[in-house]
Structure formats: structure tokens, C-alpha cells
Design a protein around this motif. Sequence first.
Motif, PDB file in Angstrom:
ATOM      1  N   PRO A 267     -87.483  94.824 -81.492  1.00  0.00           N
ATOM      2  CA  PRO A 267     -87.293  93.629 -81.059  1.00  0.00           C
ATOM      3  C   PRO A 267     -86.194  93.727 -79.466  1.00  0.00           C
ATOM      4  N   THR A 268     -86.335  92.943 -78.719  1.00  0.00           N
ATOM      5  CA  THR A 268     -85.520  93.060 -77.555  1.00  0.00           C
ATOM      6  C   THR A 268     -84.127  92.743 -77.774  1.00  0.00           C
ATOM      7  N   VAL A 269     -83.218  93.073 -77.120  1.00  0.00           N
ATOM      8  CA  VAL A 269     -81.824  92.897 -77.048  1.00  0.00           C
ATOM      9  C   VAL A 269     -81.571  91.281 -77.121  1.00  0.00           C
ATOM     10  N   ARG A 270     -82.414  90.615 -76.500  1.00  0.00           N
ATOM     11  CA  ARG A 270     -82.089  89.080 -76.365  1.00  0.00           C
ATOM     12  C   ARG A 270     -82.677  88.390 -77.706  1.00  0.00           C
ATOM     13  N   CYS A 271     -83.542  89.264 -78.474  1.00  0.00           N
ATOM     14  CA  CYS A 271     -84.042  88.671 -79.714  1.00  0.00           C
ATOM     15  C   CYS A 271     -82.868  88.827 -80.853  1.00  0.00           C
ATOM     16  N   TYR A 272     -82.151  90.098 -80.937  1.00  0.00           N
ATOM     17  CA  TYR A 272     -81.117  90.407 -81.656  1.00  0.00           C
ATOM     18  C   TYR A 272     -79.919  89.360 -81.441  1.00  0.00           C
ATOM     19  N   THR A 273     -79.653  89.283 -80.149  1.00  0.00           N
ATOM     20  CA  THR A 273     -78.690  88.144 -79.752  1.00  0.00           C
ATOM     21  C   THR A 273     -78.753  86.774 -80.373  1.00  0.00           C
ATOM     22  N   SER A 274     -79.936  86.319 -80.098  1.00  0.00           N
ATOM     23  CA  SER A 274     -80.119  85.103 -80.852  1.00  0.00           C
ATOM     24  C   SER A 274     -79.903  85.099 -82.422  1.00  0.00           C
ATOM     25  N   MET A 275     -80.354  85.907 -83.074  1.00  0.00           N
ATOM     26  CA  MET A 275     -80.097  86.167 -84.323  1.00  0.00           C
ATOM     27  C   MET A 275     -78.751  86.243 -84.640  1.00  0.00           C
ATOM     28  N   ILE A 276     -77.912  87.078 -83.986  1.00  0.00           N
ATOM     29  CA  ILE A 276     -76.747  87.118 -84.427  1.00  0.00           C
ATOM     30  C   ILE A 276     -76.050  85.887 -84.103  1.00  0.00           C
ATOM     31  N   LEU A 277     -76.104  85.184 -83.043  1.00  0.00           N
ATOM     32  CA  LEU A 277     -75.768  83.779 -82.933  1.00  0.00           C
ATOM     33  C   LEU A 277     -76.004  82.797 -83.880  1.00  0.00           C
ATOM     34  N   GLY A 278     -77.143  82.733 -84.435  1.00  0.00           N
ATOM     35  CA  GLY A 278     -77.567  81.963 -85.630  1.00  0.00           C
ATOM     36  C   GLY A 278     -76.810  82.308 -86.638  1.00  0.00           C
ATOM     37  N   TYR A 279     -76.684  83.602 -87.185  1.00  0.00           N
ATOM     38  CA  TYR A 279     -75.961  83.801 -88.430  1.00  0.00           C
ATOM     39  C   TYR A 279     -74.409  83.501 -88.105  1.00  0.00           C
ATOM     40  N   CYS A 280     -74.049  83.874 -87.008  1.00  0.00           N
ATOM     41  CA  CYS A 280     -72.268  83.457 -86.577  1.00  0.00           C
ATOM     42  C   CYS A 280     -72.230  82.156 -86.993  1.00  0.00           C
ATOM     43  N   LYS A 281     -73.261  81.019 -86.331  1.00  0.00           N
ATOM     44  CA  LYS A 281     -73.085  79.662 -86.455  1.00  0.00           C
ATOM     45  C   LYS A 281     -72.910  79.237 -87.854  1.00  0.00           C
ATOM     46  N   LEU A 282     -73.795  79.983 -88.732  1.00  0.00           N
ATOM     47  CA  LEU A 282     -73.823  79.493 -90.224  1.00  0.00           C
ATOM     48  C   LEU A 282     -72.743  80.181 -90.790  1.00  0.00           C
ATOM     49  N   GLY A 283     -71.556  80.869 -90.303  1.00  0.00           N
ATOM     50  CA  GLY A 283     -70.696  81.543 -90.973  1.00  0.00           C
ATOM     51  C   GLY A 283     -70.764  82.885 -91.629  1.00  0.00           C
ATOM     52  N   ARG A 284     -72.233  83.341 -91.466  1.00  0.00           N
ATOM     53  CA  ARG A 284     -72.491  84.918 -92.285  1.00  0.00           C
ATOM     54  C   ARG A 284     -72.497  85.655 -91.330  1.00  0.00           C
ATOM     55  N   VAL A 285     -70.921  85.984 -91.109  1.00  0.00           N
ATOM     56  CA  VAL A 285     -70.703  87.049 -89.914  1.00  0.00           C
ATOM     57  C   VAL A 285     -70.924  88.533 -90.401  1.00  0.00           C
ATOM     58  N   ASP A 286     -70.885  88.663 -91.598  1.00  0.00           N
ATOM     59  CA  ASP A 286     -71.213  90.187 -92.184  1.00  0.00           C
ATOM     60  C   ASP A 286     -72.573  90.484 -91.893  1.00  0.00           C
ATOM     61  N   GLU A 287     -73.571  89.535 -92.249  1.00  0.00           N
ATOM     62  CA  GLU A 287     -74.901  89.545 -91.596  1.00  0.00           C
ATOM     63  C   GLU A 287     -75.265  89.711 -90.263  1.00  0.00           C
ATOM     64  N   ALA A 288     -74.310  89.095 -89.499  1.00  0.00           N
ATOM     65  CA  ALA A 288     -74.356  89.362 -87.879  1.00  0.00           C
ATOM     66  C   ALA A 288     -73.929  90.976 -87.562  1.00  0.00           C
ATOM     67  N   LYS A 289     -72.941  91.290 -88.374  1.00  0.00           N
ATOM     68  CA  LYS A 289     -72.354  92.529 -87.903  1.00  0.00           C
ATOM     69  C   LYS A 289     -73.448  93.568 -88.285  1.00  0.00           C
ATOM     70  N   GLY A 290     -74.298  93.378 -89.317  1.00  0.00           N
ATOM     71  CA  GLY A 290     -75.320  94.292 -89.855  1.00  0.00           C
ATOM     72  C   GLY A 290     -76.390  94.412 -88.814  1.00  0.00           C
ATOM     73  N   LEU A 291     -76.604  93.298 -88.051  1.00  0.00           N
ATOM     74  CA  LEU A 291     -77.610  93.008 -87.039  1.00  0.00           C
ATOM     75  C   LEU A 291     -77.377  93.800 -86.062  1.00  0.00           C
TER      76      LEU A 291
END
Length: 369
Positions: free
Chosen positions: A23-47
Motif C-alpha cells: 500500500p502507498t504511504v497515503r493508504c497507511y496514513t488514512s488507516m492510522i488516522l482512522g485507528y487514532c480517531k477510534l482511540g486504538r493508538v496501539d494498533e495505529a503504532k503497529g501500522l
Amino acid sequence: MRVGRMDEALVGLIGWEQEGCPPTVRCYTSMILGYCKLGRVDEAKGLVGRAEDKDAVMYTILIDALCRRGEVDEVEKILEGSEFNGWKPNDVTYNVYINGLCKLGEVDRAFRQLDVMRENGFLPTLETLHILFASLCRDQSDERLWEAKALLDRSNELDWDVNAYFYCTLMSKFCDKGMNKPVVSLLTCMFKRGIEPDTCTYTVVLRSLCKKKYLRKAKCIFHSMGSEADIVAYNTLLLGFNRANEHNEVYILFMNMVEDKVSPNGFTFCVLMDSLCRENKYPEAVDCFIQSIRNGFNRNLISRPIWWLVKEGKVKELLNLFEEMFGRGFVLNDFVFDPLIRAFCRKGLCRSVQSDIFSLIFDKMLSTR
């Protein structure tokens, strides 16, 4: 991407990786933003760790989320390892981190980041300086206010184009603490730097001087305003003279106000009535109330002369006030009864041996209805 379907999106992302289509950087960034909005920061760190290519945007999103959880030590580790992980913080990254530190009360740490930012070749942006200044002004300690003043003093060095708003904000904080000298010093600094004070700034200075009863200085500042003097400035000075029992100055200032065509408001009439009552000029205070009614102000202003008349035991004048109002066509109802009862209760007359006075006045009022 809908944040409610993050797990489905993650399955798809892993599938792309397994098929040799990262996946592109933009795709990862969208996923990271989504997890952070849900408060799932550890999963965002993993991504972030999974992404082959990394940039400041994805890390800035993660840093913001970590700051919201108070994990600033983790943020420090991320910034220290940025070069090793193939990315560089930008001014937005630093601003987000500095803002997070300020919200957590870590102001000293935020200022250290300002130095780090400059060492790494980034000039603080207006947003950076606004964040730091606002944080210092929000703090209740004297030390932080002096630091805010020092930051303003460094504004030229930091290429920070400050205006009257920043000076007025800080002056108001010093004024609230009763610290007069820095207020006047900041006004002088504004003049030296060619920053024109606005009406709000002048009013803060007047309020500070009046609090300390430096009324002659306040009067000089007021006159320097010229046509800029508005109702708030007039009321500030009127209140200062009234509290200092300089009632002649109150009347002169009120007449100047009328001449300058600055319309009085309800507060103006309250101060004027207080001043007249302090000098035992009760008929004039009643006339002042009548004038306020003619000017369209709320008739509830009657509470001012009523309180003074009850407080000083001026029964005759109180009855004359009601006769005057009745003669002018006012219906004596709750707008008179309510403040009268409150005034008697504050004076302690309702249960005292003087309760017959209370009854006399109410009988007289009821007979005029």
C-alpha cells in the motif's frame, strides 16, 4: 474510509502486502488516522511499523494521538529515532507536539521543543508562538505571565508580528492579578514599537490604574484616547471615581460623555445613581432613574435607589419615590416589590423591631396601586 470498518480495511491492506503490492504511504496514513480517531493508538503504532515508506504526516497523526493519552515520553522516543526510521519532523509535527505539551501543562518542555525546532532549521510559525503564548497566559502563576511578557519581548528576534491583541491579552491577565506596573510597562512598549493600542487595550490600562486608585494617571490615559473613548472606557473611569468617592469627577465625566455623544448604558446610570446616593442626593438619584427609563433602559434599575434608601433608612424619600413613579404612570408591581423586599432583608429589617416601617411602606405602596 469509514472509521467504523477499520478491521475490514486492515484485512484488505494485509492482502495487498501478501500479493506483493505494498500500500502507498497515503493508504497507511488514512488507516492510522482512522485507528487514532477510534482511540486504538496501539494498533495505529503497529501500522506505522509495518509501512515501508514513512513520512512526517503519519507520524504527526500518531504524535497527536499519543499526546492526547499523555504519552509524551513515547513521543520523545519517536522524534529521537526519526532519522533512523527514515523520516524528518516538519513544522506541523513540532506544532502538534508543542500544543499537546501545553495542554498537558508541560510548558517548560514545550519551550525546550521550540529550541529543538530552531536547532533543526525550522523557524517557529505564528501558530507555534500563538500556542505558547496562549498557554502561558492561561496559567495562573505570576512566573508564567512574566514568561509570556519575555516571549513578547523576543517577538522581533522570532520574526513574530504581534499586534494589540497579544498585548491586551497579557495586560488583562496582569490587571486581574492587581499588578499595575507591568500593565503600564506593556503599554509603553507598544508605543515604542509603533503598535497602536486599540480601545480594548486602553480600557484594560484604565481598569488597572483605577484598581490601584491612580486616578490622575487614568484620567490622562483616558484623555489621550480622544475620539476612541467608548462607553466601556467611560464606565471604567466613572466606576473608579465613584469608588474613590470623587463624585464631582463622576458628574463632570458624565457631562463630557453626553457632550461627546457617547450614549450611556444601564451600567452608567447605576454608577451615577450610586454616586448621587453616596452624597445623599436622593431626589437627584430618583431623577437619574427616571432619565434612564426615558432612555429606554430596563425599569429594574430602580433596585439601585431602593437599596440606598432602605440602607440609609430614608423612609420619606422612599415613599416620595413611589409617589413620583405612580404620578408618572408606573404601575407599582413586582418590579418594585421584589427589589424592595430584597433590600429590607439585606438590611435585616424584616424580622427586627423596625418591621413596622416595612409594613408602613408596603401599605402605602398598595394604596397607590
